[in-house]
Design an enzyme around this catalytic site. Structure first.
Site, PDB file in Angstrom:
ATOM      1  N   ASN A 131       0.812  -1.206   0.000  1.00 59.76           N
ATOM      2  CA  ASN A 131       0.000   0.000   0.000  1.00 59.76           C
ATOM      3  C   ASN A 131       0.853   1.267   0.000  1.00 59.76           C
ATOM      4  O   ASN A 131       2.081   1.224  -0.016  1.00 59.76           O
ATOM      5  CB  ASN A 131      -0.940  -0.036   1.210  1.00 59.76           C
ATOM      6  CG  ASN A 131      -2.300   0.553   0.907  1.00 59.76           C
ATOM      7  OD1 ASN A 131      -2.402   1.618   0.311  1.00 59.76           O
ATOM      8  ND2 ASN A 131      -3.351  -0.142   1.321  1.00 59.76           N
ATOM      9  N   HIS A 161      21.877  -1.622  13.254  1.00 61.28           N
ATOM     10  CA  HIS A 161      23.195  -1.015  13.476  1.00 61.28           C
ATOM     11  C   HIS A 161      23.844  -1.640  14.707  1.00 61.28           C
ATOM     12  O   HIS A 161      23.199  -1.842  15.739  1.00 61.28           O
ATOM     13  CB  HIS A 161      23.064   0.495  13.671  1.00 61.28           C
ATOM     14  CG  HIS A 161      22.769   1.233  12.408  1.00 61.28           C
ATOM     15  ND1 HIS A 161      23.751   1.594  11.516  1.00 61.28           N
ATOM     16  CD2 HIS A 161      21.605   1.663  11.875  1.00 61.28           C
ATOM     17  CE1 HIS A 161      23.212   2.233  10.489  1.00 61.28           C
ATOM     18  NE2 HIS A 161      21.897   2.281  10.685  1.00 61.28           N
ATOM     19  N   ALA A 208      -3.051  -3.145  13.215  1.00 59.80           N
ATOM     20  CA  ALA A 208      -2.500  -1.830  12.902  1.00 59.80           C
ATOM     21  C   ALA A 208      -1.680  -1.291  14.070  1.00 59.80           C
ATOM     22  O   ALA A 208      -2.056  -1.426  15.233  1.00 59.80           O
ATOM     23  CB  ALA A 208      -3.626  -0.861  12.561  1.00 59.80           C
ATOM     24  N   LYS A 228       2.154  -9.124  20.453  1.00 58.36           N
ATOM     25  CA  LYS A 228       1.930 -10.383  21.167  1.00 58.36           C
ATOM     26  C   LYS A 228       0.747 -11.121  20.538  1.00 58.36           C
ATOM     27  O   LYS A 228      -0.176 -10.499  19.998  1.00 58.36           O
ATOM     28  CB  LYS A 228       1.656 -10.113  22.644  1.00 58.36           C
ATOM     29  CG  LYS A 228       2.837  -9.487  23.375  1.00 58.36           C
ATOM     30  CD  LYS A 228       2.518  -9.269  24.841  1.00 58.36           C
ATOM     31  CE  LYS A 228       3.713  -8.651  25.568  1.00 58.36           C
ATOM     32  NZ  LYS A 228       3.419  -8.417  27.014  1.00 58.36           N
TER      33      LYS A 228
END
Length: 238
Positions: A131, A161, A208, A228
């Site tokens: 999307n 990193h 979301a 979770k």
């Protein structure tokens, strides 16, 4: 033949599957759709297809979209770049994308951000929709299965990193590349981040806003920061 039947036939031919639309397109809407898709197909034919390593069928490239290092890219039929989408394919093992792929508006697939850190590889299956405003950072290897849905602003990463040494700036300590995998038939909600090295199983749903930091078993529904498991689609009834 009415507008709907023409659109359905064109859609079916490109997607290689039957299509039927409930909405009744009027002439003005039909003309706009046909014009925009026609322009995108012409751009794809002239400015994208000749520069790819391998491609099948029609390629749609909307205005402002960009392919970089196309000689590293193999794509199937129904390849669709929406407005201002960018695909940078500079990588060791290249980019391979299946049939019926869409990269949404302002979405970015970036195999290489800096030249001293060239990415490994990206493989995407069939029927994948990414999307608008998504970012996929291919520094390690990323694999995405078939029939995967990305909501808007999803981020997928494959490197971290290094930061252990306090005497060296973090930017000079290099990176740890990892393999990130998303299985088949996965729905990823808006604003989700999938972190490096995570493996998302088949049939999963990611709510979301979630941040996925650990592997997810098949058919899991996950939510939260960090994400979770809240349900299993095979064991729970909604």
């Amino acid at each position: 033949m009415n507008s709907n039947r023409i659109i359905e036939k064109l859609f079916s031919k490109v997607k290689k599957e039957d299509a039927e639309f409930e909405y009744k397109f009027n002439f003005r809407e039909f003309s706009t759709i046909l014009f925009e898709k026609g322009c995108a197909a012409i751009r794809g034919l002239l400015f994208v297809k000749p520069f790819l390593k391998k491609s099948k069928g029609i390629i749609f490239a909307s205005k402002g979209s960009k392919i970089q290092f196309g000689h590293k890219i193999k794509v199937g039929s129904g390849f669709n770049l929406m407005e201002h989408a960018i695909l940078n394919a500079l990588s060791y093992d290249g980019v391979e994308i299946g049939n019926n792929f869409t990269l949404g508006k302002y979405a970015i697939i970036e195999c290489t951000g800096v030249l001293r850190d060239v990415g490994n590889s990206l493989k995407i299956g069939d029927n994948v929709g990414i999307n608008h405003y998504c970012f996929i950072g291919v520094r390690g290897s990323i694999t995405i299965g078939d029939n995967v849905i990305f909501g808007p602003r999803v981020n997928v990463f494959s490197e971290n990193h290094n930061f252990e040494n306090l005497d060296i700036p973090i930017k000079n300590q290099g990176v740890a590349k990892e393999d990130t995998v998303i299985g088949n038939d996965v729905w990823i909600g808006a604003n989700v981040s999938i972190m490096p090295g995570v493996k998302v199983g088949n049939g999963c749903v990611i709510a979301a806003g979630s941040v996925v930091t650990k592997d997810i078993p098949d058919f899991s529904v996950v939510a939260g920061i960090p994400a979770k498991i809240i349900k299993n689609r095979k064991l729970s009834k909604f």
